[in-house]
Write a protein that holds these residues in place. Structure first.
Motif, short mmCIF file in Angstrom:
data_model
loop_
_atom_site.label_atom_id
_atom_site.label_comp_id
_atom_site.label_asym_id
_atom_site.label_seq_id
_atom_site.Cartn_x
_atom_site.Cartn_y
_atom_site.Cartn_z
N GLU A 33 18.77 22.83 34.97
CA GLU A 33 17.53 22.98 34.22
C GLU A 33 16.45 23.52 35.14
OE1 GLU A 33 17.82 19.45 30.92
OE2 GLU A 33 17.17 18.91 32.92
N TYR A 43 13.91 22.22 36.10
CA TYR A 43 13.36 21.23 37.04
C TYR A 43 13.86 21.54 38.45
CZ TYR A 43 12.28 18.56 32.87
OH TYR A 43 11.79 18.17 31.64
N ASP A 94 21.86 6.78 30.73
CA ASP A 94 21.60 8.16 30.27
C ASP A 94 20.20 8.66 30.65
OD1 ASP A 94 20.10 6.61 28.59
OD2 ASP A 94 20.69 7.64 26.76
N ARG A 95 19.58 8.01 31.61
CA ARG A 95 18.23 8.48 31.94
C ARG A 95 18.30 9.87 32.58
NH1 ARG A 95 16.49 4.22 36.51
NH2 ARG A 95 18.22 3.12 35.57
N HIS A 96 17.27 10.64 32.32
CA HIS A 96 17.19 11.99 32.87
C HIS A 96 16.75 11.87 34.32
CE1 HIS A 96 15.96 16.08 33.49
NE2 HIS A 96 16.46 16.42 32.32
N MET A 112 15.97 13.97 36.75
CA MET A 112 14.84 14.76 37.25
C MET A 112 13.51 14.31 36.64
SD MET A 112 16.25 16.60 39.47
CE MET A 112 14.80 17.52 39.93
N GLN A 113 13.59 13.65 35.49
CA GLN A 113 12.37 13.14 34.87
C GLN A 113 12.09 11.70 35.28
OE1 GLN A 113 13.07 13.68 30.71
NE2 GLN A 113 12.70 15.87 30.77
N SER A 114 13.05 11.08 35.93
CA SER A 114 12.90 9.67 36.23
C SER A 114 12.59 9.39 37.70
CB SER A 114 14.19 8.92 35.86
OG SER A 114 14.45 9.06 34.49
N PHE A 115 12.96 10.30 38.57
CA PHE A 115 12.75 10.07 40.00
C PHE A 115 12.03 11.27 40.60
CE2 PHE A 115 16.57 7.77 38.78
CZ PHE A 115 16.28 6.50 39.23
N SER A 151 26.81 15.98 36.38
CA SER A 151 26.64 15.00 35.31
C SER A 151 27.42 15.42 34.07
CB SER A 151 25.14 14.89 34.98
OG SER A 151 24.94 14.11 33.82
N ARG A 172 26.36 8.26 31.36
CA ARG A 172 26.71 9.54 31.99
C ARG A 172 27.60 9.23 33.20
NH1 ARG A 172 24.67 10.37 27.94
NH2 ARG A 172 22.97 11.80 27.39
N LYS A 226 13.26 8.78 24.48
CA LYS A 226 12.49 7.74 25.15
C LYS A 226 11.83 8.35 26.37
CE LYS A 226 16.73 6.32 27.34
NZ LYS A 226 17.83 5.39 27.31
N GLY A 242 10.33 8.71 30.33
CA GLY A 242 10.91 8.59 31.66
C GLY A 242 10.23 7.50 32.47
N GLU A 243 10.48 7.55 33.75
CA GLU A 243 9.95 6.51 34.64
C GLU A 243 8.60 6.95 35.21
OE1 GLU A 243 11.75 3.67 35.01
OE2 GLU A 243 13.16 4.56 33.59
N PRO A 266 7.67 11.98 37.19
CA PRO A 266 8.69 13.01 37.46
C PRO A 266 8.91 13.98 36.31
CG PRO A 266 9.46 10.86 38.18
CD PRO A 266 8.20 10.62 37.41
N SER A 267 8.63 13.54 35.08
CA SER A 267 8.91 14.42 33.94
C SER A 267 7.80 15.45 33.69
CB SER A 267 9.15 13.60 32.67
OG SER A 267 8.09 12.69 32.49
N GLY A 327 13.22 12.05 29.01
CA GLY A 327 13.73 10.77 29.49
C GLY A 327 15.22 10.61 29.34
N THR A 328 15.86 11.42 28.52
CA THR A 328 17.29 11.27 28.30
C THR A 328 18.04 12.48 28.85
OG1 THR A 328 16.85 10.03 26.29
CG2 THR A 328 19.06 10.89 26.56
N SER A 329 19.10 12.20 29.58
CA SER A 329 19.92 13.27 30.15
C SER A 329 20.61 14.06 29.03
CB SER A 329 20.96 12.62 31.06
OG SER A 329 21.73 13.58 31.70
#
Lengths: 252, 211
Positions: A118, A120, A182-184, A186-189, A230, A240, B28, B30-31, B118-119, B178-180
């Motif tokens: 992506e 990101y 299933d957290r994304h 690149m959007q989570s860390f 992934s 995942r 949902k 993200g962090e 991060p998002s 937030g979701t992969s």
């Protein structure tokens, strides 16, 4: 009354025929998934090493990127995992992060889509963590073979990943394979933040779940660059399966 | 006989419904994490009964965090925010933000908080912070004092602190923040074939009635 039952039964039989036809069509489409990529390998080459390369020789990229990018300029790399069937171009859409989830390299809408990153991530594999996605196809194509890494003996025997770009071959060493939520990523860390990245890496090495394969002996620090492959895990939509590898060398 | 027919039809419906529900798409946030000057000055915690006593608000936040309720559904509790929530998505989940040692305060006693999000990406616009003030029992949308797209940091000033989420307009291609990406194979074909078998049996049973 009998006429009424006859009409109802005809309607039900027609509905059954439609369901059966749709089901068979979907099944056959899945069985054919990835065929286009086999033809592509014939055209542009394969990343599977054919000969032993000595470090002194100038690197020869086995992928014909000119042909590949003539076919689709958004193909910017090629991923090969020796010991698996994974040997595909890596795509990144200019405008739509979800495009290659459902479209092949030729832009054909298809369940197998393509192997892709992506926006990101940059396209130079210089990010701390480059996340690469691919479908878990029932016929073993795309990223389905990642699931082989659940077997510890397979994990131990097949640890190398090659990423080809037009000017370099990057060698990665797999250090972790495990089921995750299933957290994304690149959007989570925030991987650009060294402290966040360090904590994230620590969390990988702390994974203790059944079936997880982690090489605790492989040193990975916040100064390293990793890739995360992934794919989905069966019908568990909230999971995942991740295979992660650290960059160990670059041939240019 | 009627019971058998309806039972069979019900079974067929269940098979098809099950095949579809497995692939339902959730959404949902993200962090987030405190960063920069805020690091060590604030803590983030899951929103729970220990930090939010209003059961209705807690239930709504829990549902929005899990993807069971939409961000826009918060307008049921705060109709004045309807327009500000329209068309927006959760960039982060709700977290309870608490100051440590007084946090980082402005001259007039407000809290300055910098959050790593991060998002945050080029496909995101109109970023704002959604806050439920437990002190004032009110929802509010706060305009950030700074949005740093390069370092993915959102800074904002708060009168008091409690549950906070970062929201924004997100382009359609990134709608499931937030979701992969869902890279699974689909077994819908099995559901369809199962439904075909069940319908075939049902049709046969009904057809026998004509004799």
């Amino acid at each position: 009354m009998k006429r009424k039952y006859l009409i109802i039964s005809i309607i039900i039989f027609l509905a059954a025929a439609v369901c059966a036809a749709a089901g068979i069509w979907m099944y056959l489409r899945q069985q054919d998934a990835g065929e286009d990529y086999e033809e592509l390998r014939d055209e542009v080459g394969t990343g599977v090493p054919q000969t032993e390369v000595t470090p002194e020789e100038p690197v020869e990229i086995p992928i014909d990127f000119a042909s590949l990018q003539a076919r689709n300029p958004e193909a910017y790399a090629w991923i090969t995992i020796p010991g698996t069937a994974i040997d595909y171009p890596v795509m990144q859409s200019e405008s739509d992060n979800t495009y290659y989830l459902t479209h092949t390299i030729d832009g054909v809408e298809s369940p197998e889509g393509a192997i892709y990153t992506e926006s990101y991530n940059s396209r130079d594999f210089e990010d701390p963590n480059t996340v690469i996605y691919g479908h878990d196809m029932a016929n073993g194509s795309m990223f389905q073979n990642l699931l082989n890494y659940q077997d510890r003996s397979f994990f131990d025997a097949n640890r190398d990943i090659l990423i080809y770009t037009p000017d370099a071959i990057r060698h990665y060493r797999i250090f972790a394979a495990y089921l995750y939520d299933d957290r994304h990523l690149m959007q989570s860390f925030n991987f650009a933040d060294k402290e966040n990245y360090r904590q994230y890496l620590e969390s990988i090495f702390a994974v203790r779940e059944m079936g997880a394969c982690i090489d605790a002996g492989q040193k990975v620090t916040e100064d390293d660059k990793i890739i995360t492959l992934s794919t989905c895990y069966g019908t568990q939509a909230d999971k995942r399966y991740l295979v992660q590898a650290v960059l160990v060398s670059i041939e240019k | 006989m009627k019971k058998r027919v309806f039972g069979t039809l019900l079974a067929a419906a269940l098979i098809v419904t099950q095949a579809i529900s497995v692939f339902a798409i959730g959404s949902k946030g993200g962090e987030m994490a405190v960063t920069g000057a805020s690091a060590g000055k604030y803590t983030l915690a899951e929103v729970s009964a220990s930090n939010l006593s209003d059961a209705t608000v807690l239930a709504k936040i829990t549902d929005v965090n899990s993807g069971a309720a939409t961000l826009q559904s918060i307008a049921e509790l705060a109709p004045q925010l309807t327009d500000q929530l329209a068309g927006k998505s959760m960039l982060t989940k709700f977290y309870d933000v608490s100051p440590l040692d007084g946090g980082v305060q402005t001259a007039d006693g407000k809290y300055e908080v910098s959050l790593s999000v991060p998002s945050l990406s080029d496909s995101v616009s109109d970023v704002s912070v959604l806050h439920y003030s437990t002190d004032r029992s009110t929802w509010e949308v706060i305009a950030p004092s700074n949005v740093d797209y390069t370092n993915k940091v959102v800074s904002a000033t708060f009168e008091d602190l409690s549950p906070v989420a970062v929201i924004a307009k997100v382009s359609g291609t990134d709608a499931t923040v937030g979701t992969s990406p869902k890279t699974g194979t689909t077994f819908a074909w099995a559901g369809l074939l199962g439904a075909a078998v069940v319908l075939g049996v049902t049709g046969t049973v009904v057809y026998k009635k004509t004799r």
